[in-house]
Design a protein around this motif. Structure first.
Motif, short mmCIF file in Angstrom:
data_model
loop_
_atom_site.label_atom_id
_atom_site.label_comp_id
_atom_site.label_asym_id
_atom_site.label_seq_id
_atom_site.Cartn_x
_atom_site.Cartn_y
_atom_site.Cartn_z
N MET A 1 42.31 -33.02 0.80
CA MET A 1 41.82 -31.85 0.11
C MET A 1 40.32 -31.72 0.38
O MET A 1 39.59 -32.69 0.42
CB MET A 1 42.08 -32.02 -1.39
N ILE A 2 39.87 -30.49 0.57
CA ILE A 2 38.46 -30.19 0.78
C ILE A 2 38.02 -29.19 -0.27
O ILE A 2 38.62 -28.12 -0.41
CB ILE A 2 38.21 -29.59 2.19
N LEU A 3 36.96 -29.53 -1.00
CA LEU A 3 36.35 -28.61 -1.95
C LEU A 3 34.99 -28.22 -1.39
O LEU A 3 34.23 -29.08 -0.95
CB LEU A 3 36.19 -29.26 -3.32
N TYR A 4 34.68 -26.94 -1.42
CA TYR A 4 33.47 -26.39 -0.80
C TYR A 4 32.66 -25.69 -1.87
O TYR A 4 33.18 -24.88 -2.62
CB TYR A 4 33.91 -25.39 0.27
N HIS A 5 31.37 -26.03 -1.95
CA HIS A 5 30.52 -25.41 -2.97
C HIS A 5 29.13 -25.12 -2.40
O HIS A 5 28.55 -25.94 -1.71
CB HIS A 5 30.37 -26.33 -4.18
N THR A 6 28.63 -23.95 -2.72
CA THR A 6 27.25 -23.61 -2.42
C THR A 6 26.79 -22.59 -3.45
O THR A 6 27.60 -21.81 -3.97
CB THR A 6 27.08 -23.06 -0.99
N ASP A 7 25.52 -22.62 -3.76
CA ASP A 7 24.96 -21.63 -4.67
C ASP A 7 24.42 -20.46 -3.86
O ASP A 7 23.87 -20.67 -2.76
CB ASP A 7 23.83 -22.25 -5.51
N PRO A 8 24.55 -19.23 -4.35
CA PRO A 8 24.05 -18.05 -3.61
C PRO A 8 22.58 -18.23 -3.23
O PRO A 8 21.75 -18.63 -4.04
CB PRO A 8 24.23 -16.90 -4.61
N GLY A 9 22.29 -17.96 -1.97
CA GLY A 9 20.92 -18.04 -1.47
C GLY A 9 20.44 -19.44 -1.15
O GLY A 9 19.34 -19.62 -0.65
N SER A 10 21.25 -20.45 -1.40
CA SER A 10 20.86 -21.84 -1.14
C SER A 10 21.24 -22.24 0.28
O SER A 10 22.33 -21.90 0.74
CB SER A 10 21.55 -22.78 -2.13
N PRO A 11 20.38 -22.99 0.96
CA PRO A 11 20.72 -23.46 2.30
C PRO A 11 21.54 -24.75 2.27
O PRO A 11 21.83 -25.32 3.31
CB PRO A 11 19.35 -23.71 2.94
N VAL A 12 21.93 -25.21 1.07
CA VAL A 12 22.67 -26.46 0.94
C VAL A 12 24.13 -26.19 0.63
O VAL A 12 24.45 -25.44 -0.29
CB VAL A 12 22.05 -27.36 -0.16
N ILE A 13 25.00 -26.81 1.41
CA ILE A 13 26.44 -26.75 1.20
C ILE A 13 26.89 -28.14 0.76
O ILE A 13 26.51 -29.13 1.36
CB ILE A 13 27.17 -26.37 2.50
N GLU A 14 27.70 -28.19 -0.28
CA GLU A 14 28.25 -29.46 -0.73
C GLU A 14 29.76 -29.41 -0.52
O GLU A 14 30.44 -28.51 -1.00
CB GLU A 14 27.91 -29.71 -2.19
N ILE A 15 30.25 -30.39 0.24
CA ILE A 15 31.66 -30.48 0.57
C ILE A 15 32.20 -31.80 0.04
O ILE A 15 31.61 -32.85 0.29
CB ILE A 15 31.88 -30.39 2.10
N SER A 16 33.33 -31.73 -0.67
CA SER A 16 33.99 -32.95 -1.16
C SER A 16 35.33 -33.09 -0.44
O SER A 16 36.12 -32.16 -0.40
CB SER A 16 34.24 -32.87 -2.66
N VAL A 17 35.55 -34.27 0.11
CA VAL A 17 36.79 -34.58 0.81
C VAL A 17 37.46 -35.72 0.06
O VAL A 17 36.85 -36.74 -0.20
CB VAL A 17 36.52 -34.99 2.27
N GLU A 18 38.74 -35.50 -0.26
CA GLU A 18 39.49 -36.55 -0.93
C GLU A 18 40.92 -36.53 -0.41
O GLU A 18 41.50 -35.45 -0.20
CB GLU A 18 39.49 -36.33 -2.45
N GLY A 19 41.46 -37.69 -0.17
CA GLY A 19 42.83 -37.78 0.33
C GLY A 19 42.92 -37.40 1.79
O GLY A 19 42.07 -37.75 2.59
#
Length: 118
Positions: A1-19
């Motif tokens: 599973m991949i969860l993808y998160h970023t805040d509007p206007g932010s240059p940072v992407i946070e990705i969580s990988v599990e399983g």
């Protein structure tokens, strides 16, 4: 599973990988990242990998053909993982990206976030 998160206007992407990583999940994450790169230009990625159990063969091919070209546009990457072999393999990142890459253990998540935002 991949969860993808970023805040509007932010240059940072946070990705969580599990399983296990599926081709469907990976393609969706790649498309979102492509859009964020178009919006923000230079992008930083924090990837959390926990309880990783593998990747579908089709997803591996997708990562090589679609993901690697995007990885070359990332400027900094923090990898937070619970598996020692993932930390040991970080030296291979230089073949896929010009980004500054740093590995962190799962108990160092806040340090990784501070580093990725520096």
């Amino acid at each position: 599973m991949i969860l993808y998160h970023t805040d509007p206007g932010s240059p940072v992407i946070e990705i969580s990988v599990e399983g296990k990583i599926t081709d469907h999940d990976l393609r969706a994450a790649i498309e979102r990242m492509r859009g964020d790169l178009e919006l923000n230009g230079k992008t930083r990625v924090l990837e959390r990998i926990e309880h990783f159990t593998g990747i579908e063969p089709k997803a591996l091919w997708t990562d090589l053909t679609l993901g690697v070209p995007l990885a070359r546009r990332i400027t900094r990457a923090a990898v937070v993982a619970d598996a020692g072999w993932i930390h040991a393999s970080m030296h291979l990142a230089r073949f896929f990206t010009k980004a500054e890459v740093k590995a962190f253990h799962v108990n160092e998540l806040e340090e990784a976030r501070a580093w990725i935002n520096a």
